[in-house]
Design a protein around this motif. Structure first.
Motif, PDB file in Angstrom:
ATOM      1  N   GLY A  68       0.662  -1.621  -0.073  1.00  0.00           N
ATOM      2  CA  GLY A  68      -0.027  -0.002  -0.261  1.00  0.00           C
ATOM      3  C   GLY A  68       0.772   0.971  -0.414  1.00  0.00           C
ATOM      4  N   PHE A  69       2.175   0.786   0.848  1.00  0.00           N
ATOM      5  CA  PHE A  69       2.640   2.919   0.497  1.00  0.00           C
ATOM      6  C   PHE A  69       1.960   3.704   1.214  1.00  0.00           C
ATOM      7  N   TRP A  70       2.012   2.970   2.578  1.00  0.00           N
ATOM      8  CA  TRP A  70       1.730   4.055   3.284  1.00  0.00           C
ATOM      9  C   TRP A  70       2.447   4.483   4.162  1.00  0.00           C
ATOM     10  N   GLN A  71       3.441   3.891   4.507  1.00  0.00           N
ATOM     11  CA  GLN A  71       4.260   4.718   5.404  1.00  0.00           C
ATOM     12  C   GLN A  71       5.544   6.253   5.030  1.00  0.00           C
ATOM     13  N   PRO A  72       5.490   6.209   3.989  1.00  0.00           N
ATOM     14  CA  PRO A  72       5.570   7.989   3.769  1.00  0.00           C
ATOM     15  C   PRO A  72       5.116   9.288   4.598  1.00  0.00           C
ATOM     16  N   TYR A  73       3.487   8.358   4.380  1.00  0.00           N
ATOM     17  CA  TYR A  73       2.930   9.802   4.496  1.00  0.00           C
ATOM     18  C   TYR A  73       2.575  10.006   6.065  1.00  0.00           C
ATOM     19  N   VAL A 173     -13.717   8.750   7.035  1.00  0.00           N
ATOM     20  CA  VAL A 173     -13.173   7.079   6.240  1.00  0.00           C
ATOM     21  C   VAL A 173     -12.958   7.834   5.895  1.00  0.00           C
ATOM     22  N   SER A 174     -12.222   7.328   4.514  1.00  0.00           N
ATOM     23  CA  SER A 174     -12.417   6.606   3.275  1.00  0.00           C
ATOM     24  C   SER A 174     -12.398   5.099   2.384  1.00  0.00           C
ATOM     25  N   ALA A 175     -12.688   5.355   1.145  1.00  0.00           N
ATOM     26  CA  ALA A 175     -12.808   3.360   0.938  1.00  0.00           C
ATOM     27  C   ALA A 175     -11.933   3.795  -0.574  1.00  0.00           C
ATOM     28  N   PHE A 176     -11.259   2.502  -0.727  1.00  0.00           N
ATOM     29  CA  PHE A 176     -10.560   1.783  -2.319  1.00  0.00           C
ATOM     30  C   PHE A 176     -11.914   0.855  -2.517  1.00  0.00           C
ATOM     31  N   ALA A 177     -12.007   1.355  -3.515  1.00  0.00           N
ATOM     32  CA  ALA A 177     -13.142   0.464  -4.122  1.00  0.00           C
ATOM     33  C   ALA A 177     -14.198  -0.130  -3.250  1.00  0.00           C
ATOM     34  N   SER A 268      -6.684  -3.973  -8.151  1.00  0.00           N
ATOM     35  CA  SER A 268      -5.224  -4.853  -7.336  1.00  0.00           C
ATOM     36  C   SER A 268      -4.596  -3.579  -6.464  1.00  0.00           C
ATOM     37  N   PHE A 269      -3.804  -3.373  -5.442  1.00  0.00           N
ATOM     38  CA  PHE A 269      -3.091  -2.702  -5.178  1.00  0.00           C
ATOM     39  C   PHE A 269      -1.837  -1.515  -5.727  1.00  0.00           C
ATOM     40  N   TYR A 270      -1.594  -2.116  -6.743  1.00  0.00           N
ATOM     41  CA  TYR A 270      -1.236  -1.108  -8.358  1.00  0.00           C
ATOM     42  C   TYR A 270      -1.884   0.087  -7.911  1.00  0.00           C
ATOM     43  N   PHE A 271      -3.223  -0.048  -8.109  1.00  0.00           N
ATOM     44  CA  PHE A 271      -4.365   0.927  -8.243  1.00  0.00           C
ATOM     45  C   PHE A 271      -4.530   1.562  -6.986  1.00  0.00           C
ATOM     46  N   VAL A 272      -4.797   0.736  -5.444  1.00  0.00           N
ATOM     47  CA  VAL A 272      -4.808   1.890  -4.211  1.00  0.00           C
ATOM     48  C   VAL A 272      -3.790   1.992  -4.510  1.00  0.00           C
ATOM     49  N   SER A 273      -2.495   1.938  -4.299  1.00  0.00           N
ATOM     50  CA  SER A 273      -0.713   1.981  -3.923  1.00  0.00           C
ATOM     51  C   SER A 273      -1.063   3.600  -4.879  1.00  0.00           C
ATOM     52  N   SER A 274      -1.399   4.044  -5.988  1.00  0.00           N
ATOM     53  CA  SER A 274      -1.551   5.355  -6.946  1.00  0.00           C
ATOM     54  C   SER A 274      -2.556   6.109  -6.306  1.00  0.00           C
ATOM     55  N   PHE A 275      -3.505   5.790  -5.676  1.00  0.00           N
ATOM     56  CA  PHE A 275      -4.207   6.949  -4.652  1.00  0.00           C
ATOM     57  C   PHE A 275      -3.594   6.802  -2.883  1.00  0.00           C
ATOM     58  N   THR A 276      -3.087   6.104  -2.474  1.00  0.00           N
ATOM     59  CA  THR A 276      -3.016   5.751  -1.270  1.00  0.00           C
ATOM     60  C   THR A 276      -2.268   7.885  -1.009  1.00  0.00           C
ATOM     61  N   LYS A 277      -1.586   8.416  -1.681  1.00  0.00           N
ATOM     62  CA  LYS A 277      -1.097  10.155  -1.433  1.00  0.00           C
ATOM     63  C   LYS A 277      -2.580  10.920  -0.710  1.00  0.00           C
ATOM     64  N   ASP A 278      -3.257  10.589  -1.904  1.00  0.00           N
ATOM     65  CA  ASP A 278      -4.573  11.514  -1.626  1.00  0.00           C
ATOM     66  C   ASP A 278      -5.131  11.084  -0.294  1.00  0.00           C
ATOM     67  N   HIS A 279      -5.662   9.459   0.265  1.00  0.00           N
ATOM     68  CA  HIS A 279      -6.347   9.150   0.985  1.00  0.00           C
ATOM     69  C   HIS A 279      -5.309   9.624   2.908  1.00  0.00           C
ATOM     70  N   ALA A 280      -3.947   9.401   2.429  1.00  0.00           N
ATOM     71  CA  ALA A 280      -2.935   9.761   3.689  1.00  0.00           C
ATOM     72  C   ALA A 280      -3.262  11.492   4.249  1.00  0.00           C
ATOM     73  N   ALA A 281      -3.371  11.907   2.926  1.00  0.00           N
ATOM     74  CA  ALA A 281      -3.852  13.917   3.344  1.00  0.00           C
ATOM     75  C   ALA A 281      -5.122  13.856   3.120  1.00  0.00           C
ATOM     76  N   HIS A 282      -6.237  13.472   3.492  1.00  0.00           N
ATOM     77  CA  HIS A 282      -7.799  13.326   3.810  1.00  0.00           C
ATOM     78  C   HIS A 282      -7.840  13.011   5.318  1.00  0.00           C
ATOM     79  N   HIS A 283      -7.433  11.625   5.459  1.00  0.00           N
ATOM     80  CA  HIS A 283      -7.505  12.050   6.559  1.00  0.00           C
ATOM     81  C   HIS A 283      -6.393  12.439   7.719  1.00  0.00           C
TER      82      HIS A 283
END
Length: 293
Positions: A68-73, A173-177, A268-283
């Motif tokens: 998911g590549f959440w760690q940098p955020y 709250v946020s959600a991917f697919a 897939s997680f290719y999709f999830v990780s592509s928008f992790t940045k947006d969701h991290a900023a949201h939260h």
């Protein structure tokens, strides 16, 4: 609750901590991954907010931790993350390993009422009444009163469900697919009927599209991303985001769902990780860590 540390892995300046514990709710051992950002170690007197990520069908706590590549955020904003498992494992329930749609890896975040499953498949109570309070007790530096929730697919459904069922408990709250209307998709109907039986009034107690109609909490915007090339969306009609959006128009959250339909992306997680940045900023905004989106 007592946690045993199975492994600690340094990542982006913080650490992935792999934990295991005995669960009273599921009557099994449960694994959970915790990401502690660099601030946890550099500023031990600072309380850190928490983001919970619920994973989808067939996943373990490792999938999003690794992909998911959440760690940098987490390090950019200063929040920890919790990655629960998706079901009990090794409960010994007949048929629990026959399909990815229910049983092992597919707990659907409900408390099962059907006798065969009701002893162990209690993921709703496990997360809300056992895991999160247990982590709050074990990790006093983490602020479980300042907590948000997100997830992918079955986990996206779970995130929305927990948020609507606990008004004000989660800051955002946020959600991917997400499986937005499980009562009307094959995945949801299968899981709900196995765990909850055929009484659809019980299904409605967990269905985000039904829950949003009665929601009476804060009107924080909800962020959702779905890939237009996701076959579970356009071909199988498992996700049904349009049903949630329609229901929201007659709810307190009218106009508050920010739904992005993304060309070319799959499930897939290719999709999830592509928008992790947006969701991290949201939260991060609603956890009080930034004023920017």
């Amino acid at each position: 609750m007592s946690f045993t540390t199975q492994e600690e892995i340094k990542s982006f300046g913080g650490k992935i901590v792999k934990l295991q514990h005995d669960s009273k709710e599921t009557k099994t051992k449960m694994d959970v991954n915790l990401y502690l950002p660099k601030q946890y170690y550099e500023k031990p007197d600072t309380k850190l907010p928490v983001l919970v990520f619920l994973s989808g069908l067939s996943c373990t706590p490792n999938n999003c931790s690794e992909k998911g590549f959440w760690q940098p955020y987490c390090n950019e904003y200063g929040f920890a993350m919790v990655f629960p498992d998706t079901s009990p494992r090794g409960a010994g329930v007949e048929g629990e390993d026959e399909t990815y749609k229910f049983g092992t890896g597919a707990g659907f975040y409900v408390d099962a009422t059907e006798e065969k499953w009701s002893k162990n498949y209690r993921m709703y109570s496990y997360i809300s009444k056992e895991l999160l309070p247990g982590l709050a007790s074990a990790y006093s530096q983490l602020d479980f009163d300042n907590i948000s929730i997100t997830g992918h697919s079955m986990g996206g459904y779970g995130a929305l469900m927990f948020y609507f069922r606990h008004p004000g408990r989660f800051k955002s709250v946020s959600a991917f697919a997400p499986i937005s209307n499980p009562s009307n998709g094959e995945w949801g109907r299968t899981g709900f009927s196995v765990y909850l039986g055929n009484d659809k009034s019980k299904w409605a107690e967990y269905d985000p599209t039904e829950l949003i109609k009665k929601y009476d909490g804060p009107t924080t915007p909800i962020l959702i991303h779905t890939g237009k090339a996701d076959p579970h969306y356009y071909e199988e009609h498992q996700l049904l985001p349009e049903n949630l959006l329609k229901a929201s128009e007659e709810s307190k959250l009218k106009g508050k769902i920010i739904s992005h339909m993304e060309d070319g992306y799959n499930h897939s997680f290719y999709f999830v990780s592509s928008f992790t940045k947006d969701h991290a900023a949201h939260h991060a905004k609603y956890l009080g860590l930034t004023s920017k989106l």
